[in-house]
Design a protein around this motif. Structure first.
Motif, PDB file in Angstrom:
ATOM      1  N   PHE A 199       0.845  -1.195   0.000  1.00 41.25           N
ATOM      2  CA  PHE A 199       0.000   0.000   0.000  1.00 41.25           C
ATOM      3  C   PHE A 199       0.881   1.246   0.000  1.00 41.25           C
ATOM      4  O   PHE A 199       1.385   1.649   1.049  1.00 41.25           O
ATOM      5  N   PRO A 200       1.085   1.890  -1.157  1.00 43.49           N
ATOM      6  CA  PRO A 200       1.781   3.176  -1.158  1.00 43.49           C
ATOM      7  C   PRO A 200       0.776   4.275  -0.768  1.00 43.49           C
ATOM      8  O   PRO A 200      -0.214   4.490  -1.474  1.00 43.49           O
ATOM      9  N   ILE A 201       1.013   4.918   0.340  1.00 48.47           N
ATOM     10  CA  ILE A 201       0.148   6.019   0.786  1.00 48.47           C
ATOM     11  C   ILE A 201       0.800   7.331   0.371  1.00 48.47           C
ATOM     12  O   ILE A 201       1.932   7.628   0.775  1.00 48.47           O
ATOM     13  N   ILE A 202       0.109   8.087  -0.454  1.00 45.87           N
ATOM     14  CA  ILE A 202       0.654   9.382  -0.865  1.00 45.87           C
ATOM     15  C   ILE A 202       0.502  10.339   0.310  1.00 45.87           C
ATOM     16  O   ILE A 202      -0.587  10.862   0.575  1.00 45.87           O
ATOM     17  N   ALA A 203       1.584  10.535   1.031  1.00 43.48           N
ATOM     18  CA  ALA A 203       1.531  11.335   2.252  1.00 43.48           C
ATOM     19  C   ALA A 203       1.566  12.832   1.942  1.00 43.48           C
ATOM     20  O   ALA A 203       0.740  13.599   2.451  1.00 43.48           O
ATOM     21  N   LYS A 204       2.516  13.224   1.107  1.00 42.80           N
ATOM     22  CA  LYS A 204       2.684  14.643   0.787  1.00 42.80           C
ATOM     23  C   LYS A 204       2.783  14.809  -0.726  1.00 42.80           C
ATOM     24  O   LYS A 204       3.117  13.871  -1.448  1.00 42.80           O
ATOM     25  N   ALA A 205       2.498  15.998  -1.161  1.00 41.55           N
ATOM     26  CA  ALA A 205       2.554  16.287  -2.602  1.00 41.55           C
ATOM     27  C   ALA A 205       3.961  16.050  -3.137  1.00 41.55           C
ATOM     28  O   ALA A 205       4.953  16.508  -2.559  1.00 41.55           O
ATOM     29  N   CYS A 206       4.051  15.279  -4.219  1.00 39.66           N
ATOM     30  CA  CYS A 206       5.323  15.005  -4.882  1.00 39.66           C
ATOM     31  C   CYS A 206       5.006  14.427  -6.263  1.00 39.66           C
ATOM     32  O   CYS A 206       3.859  14.071  -6.545  1.00 39.66           O
ATOM     33  N   ALA A 207       6.008  14.281  -7.092  1.00 39.60           N
ATOM     34  CA  ALA A 207       5.794  13.784  -8.454  1.00 39.60           C
ATOM     35  C   ALA A 207       5.812  12.250  -8.473  1.00 39.60           C
ATOM     36  O   ALA A 207       6.490  11.632  -9.304  1.00 39.60           O
ATOM     37  N   TRP A 208       5.053  11.633  -7.595  1.00 34.37           N
ATOM     38  CA  TRP A 208       5.064  10.171  -7.465  1.00 34.37           C
ATOM     39  C   TRP A 208       4.618   9.454  -8.748  1.00 34.37           C
ATOM     40  O   TRP A 208       5.059   8.344  -9.046  1.00 34.37           O
ATOM     41  N   GLU A 209       3.718  10.110  -9.511  1.00 31.62           N
ATOM     42  CA  GLU A 209       3.175   9.463 -10.710  1.00 31.62           C
ATOM     43  C   GLU A 209       4.226   9.315 -11.812  1.00 31.62           C
ATOM     44  O   GLU A 209       3.998   8.599 -12.795  1.00 31.62           O
ATOM     45  N   LYS A 210       5.389   9.916 -11.649  1.00 25.05           N
ATOM     46  CA  LYS A 210       6.464   9.791 -12.626  1.00 25.05           C
ATOM     47  C   LYS A 210       7.432   8.653 -12.279  1.00 25.05           C
ATOM     48  O   LYS A 210       8.365   8.388 -13.043  1.00 25.05           O
ATOM     49  N   VAL A 211       7.190   8.022 -11.142  1.00 20.27           N
ATOM     50  CA  VAL A 211       8.081   6.942 -10.679  1.00 20.27           C
ATOM     51  C   VAL A 211       7.556   5.614 -11.237  1.00 20.27           C
ATOM     52  O   VAL A 211       6.415   5.217 -10.955  1.00 20.27           O
TER      53      VAL A 211
ATOM     54  N   VAL B 166      -2.600  12.667   1.541  1.00 17.54           N
ATOM     55  CA  VAL B 166      -3.360  12.584   2.799  1.00 17.54           C
ATOM     56  C   VAL B 166      -3.241  13.873   3.590  1.00 17.54           C
ATOM     57  O   VAL B 166      -4.227  14.355   4.174  1.00 17.54           O
ATOM     58  N   TRP B 167      -2.037  14.442   3.599  1.00 18.73           N
ATOM     59  CA  TRP B 167      -1.820  15.641   4.408  1.00 18.73           C
ATOM     60  C   TRP B 167      -1.942  16.922   3.562  1.00 18.73           C
ATOM     61  O   TRP B 167      -1.243  17.899   3.771  1.00 18.73           O
ATOM     62  N   SER B 168      -2.874  16.910   2.639  1.00 15.81           N
ATOM     63  CA  SER B 168      -3.171  18.143   1.892  1.00 15.81           C
ATOM     64  C   SER B 168      -4.360  18.829   2.546  1.00 15.81           C
ATOM     65  O   SER B 168      -5.041  18.243   3.394  1.00 15.81           O
ATOM     66  N   ASP B 169      -4.626  20.022   2.176  1.00 17.86           N
ATOM     67  CA  ASP B 169      -5.774  20.778   2.723  1.00 17.86           C
ATOM     68  C   ASP B 169      -5.739  20.820   4.253  1.00 17.86           C
ATOM     69  O   ASP B 169      -6.767  20.707   4.930  1.00 17.86           O
ATOM     70  N   GLY B 170      -4.560  20.989   4.773  1.00 17.85           N
ATOM     71  CA  GLY B 170      -4.448  21.120   6.226  1.00 17.85           C
ATOM     72  C   GLY B 170      -4.646  19.811   6.967  1.00 17.85           C
ATOM     73  O   GLY B 170      -4.752  19.797   8.200  1.00 17.85           O
ATOM     74  N   GLY B 171      -4.732  18.692   6.256  1.00 19.12           N
ATOM     75  CA  GLY B 171      -4.862  17.396   6.915  1.00 19.12           C
ATOM     76  C   GLY B 171      -6.222  17.133   7.514  1.00 19.12           C
ATOM     77  O   GLY B 171      -6.342  16.362   8.476  1.00 19.12           O
ATOM     78  N   HIS B 172      -7.287  17.716   6.933  1.00 15.88           N
ATOM     79  CA  HIS B 172      -8.629  17.549   7.499  1.00 15.88           C
ATOM     80  C   HIS B 172      -9.167  16.118   7.337  1.00 15.88           C
ATOM     81  O   HIS B 172     -10.063  15.710   8.077  1.00 15.88           O
ATOM     82  N   HIS B 173      -8.630  15.363   6.380  1.00 18.77           N
ATOM     83  CA  HIS B 173      -9.146  14.014   6.125  1.00 18.77           C
ATOM     84  C   HIS B 173      -8.137  12.919   6.490  1.00 18.77           C
ATOM     85  O   HIS B 173      -8.269  11.776   6.050  1.00 18.77           O
TER      86      HIS B 173
END
Length: 402
Positions: free
Chosen positions: A96-108, A124-131
């Motif tokens: 399970f790769p969890i996208i934690a922070k914004a990065c260019a993961w889709e290029k990997v 997950v931690w976008s928008d102030g981490g509300h979700h």
């Protein structure tokens, strides 16, 4: 319920996010479902690479906290990811790769092969981490579902009993000293002498070279110099390669229990009989059946009434050599064919006297036993037949070798 290792891969620069993930997975750990493993379990002075490699090998599930920190760590990219990808590709390890922070993961490249979480790909931690709690709880539930299901990617152990003499027992039989025991009927010695004469007629005279210190190292006369263990392991390798549609992702792994099965210690022997009578393969050397003590041990075991037990009695010569095999039939009596004749039970066979027949039988039987092991159950028809024939509770190999 056994605990399953959940491997957590993360960058130490993402410690805060890792702790939030562990908080949700901790619910499963407290419930006894999983054992969490992360780099924080590495102690001072330990071999980090070895410990991490071992944790990946044992993992039932792997979770990766994806961030720019994670994707630029040389150690993670060169040591952790290759090992995980190998298990992911070879053994279908859930990752399970969890996208934690914004990065260019889709290029990997390797990440493109996987299904990331959240499924939207939104960090997950976008928008102030509300979700954060909502997203991590979903992952925790998915992990719970996986570890509570049977793990069919793990090797499937099939107990194997080689009913063959040791070198010491073979010497007892050849010299006749085993028949000096007053509990052994004189007819037993006479039968063996007749059998030995028949073997000499087929140029099988010196029996001792076929036997070794270990029962599993018995070399069948028809085995072209190979031990029975080598023959079985070679066929298992072929079955795992060629029968993937039948076996699925599982691999068969033979577990030889011959020494404990014939142990002189009552407790050890009984434990093996009781804990492995739900499924196994018994390969019996017909020459060894003339050894009274080995013969008696087989008769006292409780394995033959199980549908999942495969029994092969291996002849020292080709089955066309009637004189030899008639003597073997007389030794095991007509009851040896109860399963085969009355139930057309293909797991019970007698007479393989050449290497190709043995190999063919193993190749057919191994997947069959593996499938039956997953649904163990008694074979009522066999029990009823044995009760009628013996007038008492079924007594293991008694109906076949008695």
């Amino acid at each position: 319920m056994p605990q399953h290792t959940v491997f957590i891969g993360y960058s130490r620069k993402d410690e805060k996010e890792k702790e939030a993930l562990l908080s949700h997975l901790g619910v499963l750990e407290c419930a006894g479902l999983i054992d969490l493993w992360g780099e924080d379990r590495l102690g001072a002075g330990t071999d980090w690479e070895q410990e991490i490699s071992q944790a990946i090998t044992q993992a039932r599930v792997a979770i990766l906290l994806i961030s720019a920190n994670f994707l630029t760590s040389a150690f993670i990219l060169n040591r952790v990811i290759p090992a995980l990808l190998k298990r992911y590709e070879d053994e279908s390890l859930p990752v399970f790769p969890i996208i934690a922070k914004a990065c260019a993961w889709e290029k990997v490249g390797w990440l493109q092969k996987m299904s990331v979480r959240p499924k939207s790909g939104k960090p997950v931690w976008s928008d102030g981490g509300h979700h954060v709690d909502e997203d991590l709880a979903i992952v925790a539930r998915e992990v719970a579902t996986i570890v509570q299901e049977p793990d069919h990617t793990q090797p499937m152990d099939i107990p194997v009993v080689v009913a063959a003499m040791t070198r010491h027992e073979a010497n007892e039989l050849v010299t006749g000293t085993v028949f000096d025991n007053p509990e052994v009927a004189p007819i037993e010695h006479t039968r063996f002498q007749e059998f030995r004469k028949a073997l000499r007629d087929h140029r099988i005279d010196d029996l001792l070279p076929y036997y070794a210190e270990s029962r599993d190292d018995w070399r069948p006369p028809s085995g072209q110099g190979s031990t029975i263990k080598q023959i079985i392991l070679n066929i298992v390798e072929r079955v795992n390669q060629e029968c993937s549609e039948t076996l699925g992702p599982s691999k068969i792994r033979p577990r030889f229990i011959s020494e404990d099965f014939f142990s002189s210690d009552d407790a050890t022997r009984l434990h093996i009989w009781q804990s492995h009578d739900w499924g196994s393969i018994i390969v019996a050397d017909s020459i060894s059946l003339f050894h009274p003590r080995l013969h008696k041990t087989l008769a006292n075991s409780e394995m033959s009434s199980k549908e999942q037990v495969a029994v092969l009695i291996l002849s020292p010569v080709n089955f066309s050599k009637i004189s030899v095999n008639q003597l073997i039939e007389e030794k095991i009596t007509e009851r040896a064919f109860t399963r085969f004749n009355r139930n057309l039970d293909k797991l019970c066979e007698f007479g393989a006297g050449d290497l190709r027949t043995l190999q063919r039988w193993l190749f057919v039987i191994l997947p069959e036993v593996a499938n039956r092991l997953q649904k163990p159950r008694l074979y009522p028809a066999n029990r009823e037949v044995m009760r009628k024939m013996m007038g008492k509770k079924p007594h293991g190999m008694g109906p076949f070798i008695y």
